[in-house]
Design a protein around this motif. Structure first.
Motif, PDB file in Angstrom:
ATOM      1  N   ASP A  69     -38.307  27.929  22.286  1.00 26.55           N
ATOM      2  CA  ASP A  69     -39.177  26.618  21.190  1.00 26.55           C
ATOM      3  C   ASP A  69     -38.733  26.326  20.524  1.00 26.55           C
ATOM      4  O   ASP A  69     -38.466  25.403  19.983  1.00 26.55           O
ATOM      5  N   ARG A  73     -38.081  22.385  19.603  1.00 27.76           N
ATOM      6  CA  ARG A  73     -38.203  21.491  18.215  1.00 27.76           C
ATOM      7  C   ARG A  73     -37.919  20.794  17.489  1.00 27.76           C
ATOM      8  O   ARG A  73     -37.396  19.421  16.754  1.00 27.76           O
ATOM      9  N   ASP A  76     -36.936  18.092  19.849  1.00 25.00           N
ATOM     10  CA  ASP A  76     -37.713  16.681  19.245  1.00 25.00           C
ATOM     11  C   ASP A  76     -37.128  15.990  17.942  1.00 25.00           C
ATOM     12  O   ASP A  76     -37.192  14.863  18.060  1.00 25.00           O
TER      13      ASP A  76
END
Length: 88
Positions: A69, A73, A76
């Motif tokens: 995760d 992130r 991104d």
């Protein structure tokens, strides 16, 4: 200076040795996971040992999900930062 060259070479040697150690540990991860999973399902193992193995498996799986995760992130954010740079 020769002292600076020595320090640089020394740090590089330490980094290389550490990288080799990490690579060896990574190679052992498959065997470690197999061992934990075998103990977890071994009906002849004491219950406390099976529970501890199950806890280890669950903790490592949870950490792996958290890391995935975080990596997503960060990717991104990096993509957003890169696209923001291109717009200017």
């Amino acid at each position: 200076s020769s002292d600076l060259e020595f320090q640089t070479a020394y740090r590089e040697a330490r980094r290389a040795a550490f990288s080799q150690s990490i690579a060896r540990l990574r190679q052992g991860c498959t065997a470690a996971a197999t061992t934990m999973l075998k103990i977890m399902v071994d009906s002849t193992a004491p219950a406390s040992t099976r529970v501890r193995a199950a806890e280890c498996v669950m903790n490592q799986a949870s950490k792996a999900i958290e890391i995935e995760d975080i990596e997503a992130r960060v990717a991104d954010l990096e993509a957003a930062a890169a696209s923001g740079k291109h717009r200017r």
